[in-house]
Design a protein around this motif. Sequence first.
Motif, PDB file in Angstrom:
ATOM      1  N   VAL A   1      74.155 -11.498  -2.855  1.00  0.00           N
ATOM      2  CA  VAL A   1      73.562 -11.225  -1.557  1.00  0.00           C
ATOM      3  C   VAL A   1      72.431 -10.212  -1.680  1.00  0.00           C
ATOM      4  O   VAL A   1      72.514  -9.253  -2.452  1.00  0.00           O
ATOM      5  N   VAL A   2      71.377 -10.473  -0.930  1.00  0.00           N
ATOM      6  CA  VAL A   2      70.261  -9.543  -0.754  1.00  0.00           C
ATOM      7  C   VAL A   2      70.066  -9.411   0.750  1.00  0.00           C
ATOM      8  O   VAL A   2      70.042 -10.425   1.464  1.00  0.00           O
ATOM      9  N   ALA A   3      69.936  -8.181   1.235  1.00  0.00           N
ATOM     10  CA  ALA A   3      69.795  -7.961   2.671  1.00  0.00           C
ATOM     11  C   ALA A   3      68.854  -6.793   2.924  1.00  0.00           C
ATOM     12  O   ALA A   3      68.881  -5.800   2.198  1.00  0.00           O
ATOM     13  N   ALA A   4      68.045  -6.927   3.968  1.00  0.00           N
ATOM     14  CA  ALA A   4      67.103  -5.859   4.324  1.00  0.00           C
ATOM     15  C   ALA A   4      66.439  -6.213   5.650  1.00  0.00           C
ATOM     16  O   ALA A   4      66.660  -7.301   6.203  1.00  0.00           O
ATOM     17  N   ASN A   5      65.617  -5.294   6.131  1.00  0.00           N
ATOM     18  CA  ASN A   5      64.802  -5.629   7.294  1.00  0.00           C
ATOM     19  C   ASN A   5      63.750  -6.663   6.864  1.00  0.00           C
ATOM     20  O   ASN A   5      63.473  -6.817   5.670  1.00  0.00           O
ATOM     21  N   PRO A   6      63.140  -7.397   7.801  1.00  0.00           N
ATOM     22  CA  PRO A   6      62.224  -8.487   7.420  1.00  0.00           C
ATOM     23  C   PRO A   6      61.037  -8.043   6.578  1.00  0.00           C
ATOM     24  O   PRO A   6      60.572  -8.791   5.715  1.00  0.00           O
ATOM     25  N   LYS A   7      60.520  -6.835   6.810  1.00  0.00           N
ATOM     26  CA  LYS A   7      59.357  -6.369   6.059  1.00  0.00           C
ATOM     27  C   LYS A   7      59.710  -6.060   4.604  1.00  0.00           C
ATOM     28  O   LYS A   7      58.896  -6.237   3.712  1.00  0.00           O
ATOM     29  N   LEU A   8      60.912  -5.580   4.379  1.00  0.00           N
ATOM     30  CA  LEU A   8      61.326  -5.188   3.038  1.00  0.00           C
ATOM     31  C   LEU A   8      61.998  -6.322   2.270  1.00  0.00           C
ATOM     32  O   LEU A   8      62.005  -6.321   1.037  1.00  0.00           O
ATOM     33  N   PHE A   9      62.544  -7.296   2.981  1.00  0.00           N
ATOM     34  CA  PHE A   9      63.379  -8.316   2.363  1.00  0.00           C
ATOM     35  C   PHE A   9      62.691  -9.052   1.217  1.00  0.00           C
ATOM     36  O   PHE A   9      63.239  -9.172   0.123  1.00  0.00           O
ATOM     37  N   LYS A  10      61.487  -9.541   1.451  1.00  0.00           N
ATOM     38  CA  LYS A  10      60.805 -10.326   0.418  1.00  0.00           C
ATOM     39  C   LYS A  10      60.536  -9.493  -0.835  1.00  0.00           C
ATOM     40  O   LYS A  10      60.663  -9.976  -1.957  1.00  0.00           O
ATOM     41  N   GLU A  11      60.192  -8.238  -0.644  1.00  0.00           N
ATOM     42  CA  GLU A  11      59.888  -7.375  -1.777  1.00  0.00           C
ATOM     43  C   GLU A  11      61.152  -7.071  -2.578  1.00  0.00           C
ATOM     44  O   GLU A  11      61.143  -7.076  -3.816  1.00  0.00           O
ATOM     45  N   LEU A  12      62.250  -6.795  -1.867  1.00  0.00           N
ATOM     46  CA  LEU A  12      63.516  -6.529  -2.555  1.00  0.00           C
ATOM     47  C   LEU A  12      63.998  -7.778  -3.273  1.00  0.00           C
ATOM     48  O   LEU A  12      64.447  -7.710  -4.431  1.00  0.00           O
ATOM     49  N   LEU A  13      63.898  -8.909  -2.625  1.00  0.00           N
ATOM     50  CA  LEU A  13      64.317 -10.164  -3.252  1.00  0.00           C
ATOM     51  C   LEU A  13      63.514 -10.450  -4.513  1.00  0.00           C
ATOM     52  O   LEU A  13      64.068 -10.831  -5.539  1.00  0.00           O
ATOM     53  N   LYS A  14      62.225 -10.223  -4.453  1.00  0.00           N
ATOM     54  CA  LYS A  14      61.368 -10.453  -5.623  1.00  0.00           C
ATOM     55  C   LYS A  14      61.793  -9.558  -6.784  1.00  0.00           C
ATOM     56  O   LYS A  14      61.786  -9.987  -7.949  1.00  0.00           O
TER      57      LYS A  14
END
Length: 255
Positions: free
Chosen positions: A237-250
């Motif tokens: 699982v990866v979870a975050a606010n929408p602005k941070l999510f893509k960067e954390l997932l990457k």
Amino acid sequence: MLNIAIRAARKAGDLISRHMMDLHRLEVMTKGANDFVTRVDEMAEEAIIETIHAAYPDHSILAEESGAQGDSPYQWIIDPLDGTTNYLHGHPQFAVSIAVKHQSQLEHAVVYDPMRQELFTASRGSGTQLNNRRVRVSKLNRLDGALLGTGFPIRRPDQLDKYLETFKAVFPRASGIRRAGAASLDLAWVAAGRLDGFWEMHLQPWDIAAGALLIQEAGGLVGDMQGGSQHLEKGSVVAANPKLFKELLKAVAIR
């Protein structure tokens, strides 16, 4: 259903709290490597299921200790005591987690922290609340300066090197990384903006389900570590606010 979930979580939480005074007497059983269960886990789960079935006798159950029961399109996903290792040491970071899924869609969620008496709740389309007050995910828009939560693959030591690669990708940029030992509560804290994001590998559906809906209803995003939406099925699982999510997932993506 949400009210029944709240009632069940509070009943389990009260039972868990009462037995904190008798930790030295608890019989501890080993389910696997670094995976423990006590009679308190079992009693809490029994109390939850009893409460649910008193109201909805035909609904299905997926619970950590007793497994899957029933074939109703309504399924209650239960972790009666998430953070058993913490509990056994008197470390006050554990929670009761209950989610309701209708067919393939999460509908209701409760994560209850009995030590702080904090009740996180959500229903699909109605937002997330902490003790009846609306909460939202954080607004941080990048990984730099983020406070993140994570979990170690303690039951899968063969995956440690793979996990450490994700840690090394995040560590130089985040302002802090916390490993508290109760994924459902970590996810609830993301929903409340106390953590900017979270990632972990090799979880079970009962670790993730309630927290995932809390985050989504608080305005955040949740996915698996391959960038898809099969976090319940895959256990990553990866979870975050929408602005941070893509960067954390990457940063943490495992492909």
